[in-house]
Write an enzyme that holds these catalytic residues in place. Structure first.
Site, PDB file in Angstrom:
ATOM      1  N   LYS A   1      -7.652   2.350  -3.551  1.00  0.00           N
ATOM      2  CA  LYS A   1      -8.137   2.666  -2.197  1.00  0.00           C
ATOM      3  C   LYS A   1      -8.429   4.155  -2.130  1.00  0.00           C
ATOM      4  O   LYS A   1      -7.568   4.955  -1.756  1.00  0.00           O
ATOM      5  CB  LYS A   1      -7.079   2.255  -1.163  1.00  0.00           C
ATOM      6  CG  LYS A   1      -7.415   2.643   0.265  1.00  0.00           C
ATOM      7  CD  LYS A   1      -6.529   1.931   1.260  1.00  0.00           C
ATOM      8  CE  LYS A   1      -6.799   2.415   2.669  1.00  0.00           C
ATOM      9  NZ  LYS A   1      -6.228   1.539   3.691  1.00  0.00           N
TER      10      LYS A   1
ATOM     11  N   LYS B   1       0.842  -1.196   0.000  1.00  0.00           N
ATOM     12  CA  LYS B   1       0.000   0.000   0.000  1.00  0.00           C
ATOM     13  C   LYS B   1       0.876   1.244   0.000  1.00  0.00           C
ATOM     14  O   LYS B   1       1.928   1.272   0.639  1.00  0.00           O
ATOM     15  CB  LYS B   1      -0.873   0.028   1.250  1.00  0.00           C
ATOM     16  CG  LYS B   1      -1.844   1.205   1.250  1.00  0.00           C
ATOM     17  CD  LYS B   1      -2.366   1.529   2.621  1.00  0.00           C
ATOM     18  CE  LYS B   1      -1.485   2.572   3.293  1.00  0.00           C
ATOM     19  NZ  LYS B   1      -2.082   3.098   4.547  1.00  0.00           N
TER      20      LYS B   1
HETATM   21  P1  13P Z   1      -8.403   4.886   7.755  1.00  0.00           P
HETATM   22  O1  13P Z   1      -9.489   3.913   7.333  1.00  0.00           O
HETATM   23  O2  13P Z   1      -8.304   5.042   9.233  1.00  0.00           O
HETATM   24  O3  13P Z   1      -8.468   6.153   6.978  1.00  0.00           O
HETATM   25  O4  13P Z   1      -7.010   4.197   7.403  1.00  0.00           O
HETATM   26  C1  13P Z   1      -6.862   3.614   6.175  1.00  0.00           C
HETATM   27  C2  13P Z   1      -5.456   3.741   5.739  1.00  0.00           C
HETATM   28  O5  13P Z   1      -4.792   2.752   5.540  1.00  0.00           O
HETATM   29  C3  13P Z   1      -4.888   5.080   5.527  1.00  0.00           C
HETATM   30  O6  13P Z   1      -3.683   4.976   4.821  1.00  0.00           O
END
Ligand code: 13P
Length: 337
Positions: free
Chosen positions: A220, A137
């Protein structure tokens, strides 16, 4: 195994009906903030205990297909000595890794930021893969204000995300591409929609330019919502309508799944919004979650750093994951809370 087959296998494990991704990859400063809120000091040992608790949750794999970990977690073990990535695999959950090195100012673009970490990424990925990670990610952020994000920030951030994704795929690691349009601000939902469309349009253009295989990547994104200081907060149906409208305009059908971040929404809001999206007509991609706070918050509150609360914290996490599993199918109702 050929790289393409490896990527395909990971995608199939991550994208499953009724399941989503758990983001447990808070960097040390971020997890310190979360621990601070429950009165726990963020030592390496407390982080090991907390992340063991998450991964030892009975039935975690019922609703969670993948978990994003922070670098340190790849090397940590449970009390019994099992490596945490190995435990994920025993739970039927694919282990992933946050690979960006955080954000900083973008030169000559006041108020905008850029994410760092491309240098040496290829070598780092080879190491993470040997430790069991199968996906990665990387998060870029966009601030909404009267003058941001600037065209320069939109282009530069898209380029960085696309380079990251291309490098991941060359190493047989599935990239999760995270362009987060932050909720902070007084703007209305239309302004968020406008910015999200510009950001996603530039991102997919860059992914194409860098020959990223969309079938082997996940998106995402943030949901399209009004700013958190806007007087009118939108209902789930409105969030769903606006978010899906923008995604349909910008995200090619070849991408298998869109896994939203929660970005500061409450657990209940994040679940209701995802449910409302899945209640709309069929979409070209799966609509799922990759929540951090919205999945972990109830567990953190139940745990409070006390070993006696481990089972209660695990029950809270399992329950929240199950509600999001229902939202994934458009079958969540608020009375299930
Ligand atoms: P949140 O769902 O708390 O926004 O975190 C997701 C995430 O991985 C942010 O990089």
């Amino acid at each position: 195994m050929a790289i393409q087959d490896e990527l395909q296998e990971t995608i199939e494990q991550l994208v499953q009906k009724g399941k989503g991704i758990l983001a447990a990859d808070e960097s040390n400063p971020t997890i310190a903030k979360r621990f601070d809120a429950i009165g726990v000091e963020s030592t390496e040992e407390q982080r090991r205990r907390y992340r063991s608790l998450i991964l030892e949750t009975p039935g975690l794999g019922d609703y969670i297909s993948g978990i994003i970990l922070f670098e340190e977690t790849l090397e940590q073990r449970t009390d019994e000595g099992t490596l945490l990535p190995e435990l994920a695999s025993l739970q039927g959950v694919v282990a992933g890794i946050k690979v960006d090195k955080g954000k900083g100012p973008l030169a000559n673009a006041p108020g905008d930021e850029i994410t760092q970490g491309l240098d040496g990424l290829e070598q780092r990925l080879a190491g993470y893969k040997a430790q069991g990670a199968r996906f990665a990610k990387w998060r870029n952020v966009y601030h909404i204000s009267s003058h941001t994000p600037s065209p320069l920030a939109v282009e530069a951030n898209a380029e960085v995300l696309a380079r990251y994704a291309a490098i991941c795929q060359s190493q047989g690691i599935v990239p999760i591409v995270e362009p987060e349009v932050l909720m902070d601000g007084e703007h209305d939902i239309q302004r968020c929609a406008e910015v999200s469309e510009v950001v996603l349009h530039a991102l997919f253009h860059a992914l194409h330019r860098h020959r990223v295989v969309l079938e082997h990547a996940l998106l995402k994104p943030s949901m399209v919502t009004p700013g958190n200081r806007h007087p009118h907060q939108a209902r789930p149906e409105e969030v769903a309508r606006e978010t899906v409208r923008i995604l349909r305009r910008t995200v090619p059908a070849a991408l298998p799944s869109i896994n939203f971040l929660s970005g500061g929404q409450s657990p209940e809001q994040a679940t209701a919004n995802l449910n409302a999206m899945n209640a709309l007509a069929p979409q070209p991609w799966e609509l799922s979650f990759s929540y951090g706070r919205a999945l972990q918050q109830p567990a953190l509150l139940a745990w409070k750093g006390d070993p006696d609360n481990v089972a209660a914290a695990q029950a809270a996490l399992y329950r929240r994951a199950g509600l999001n599993g229902a939202a994934r199918r458009g079958e969540y109702q608020t009375n299930m809370e």
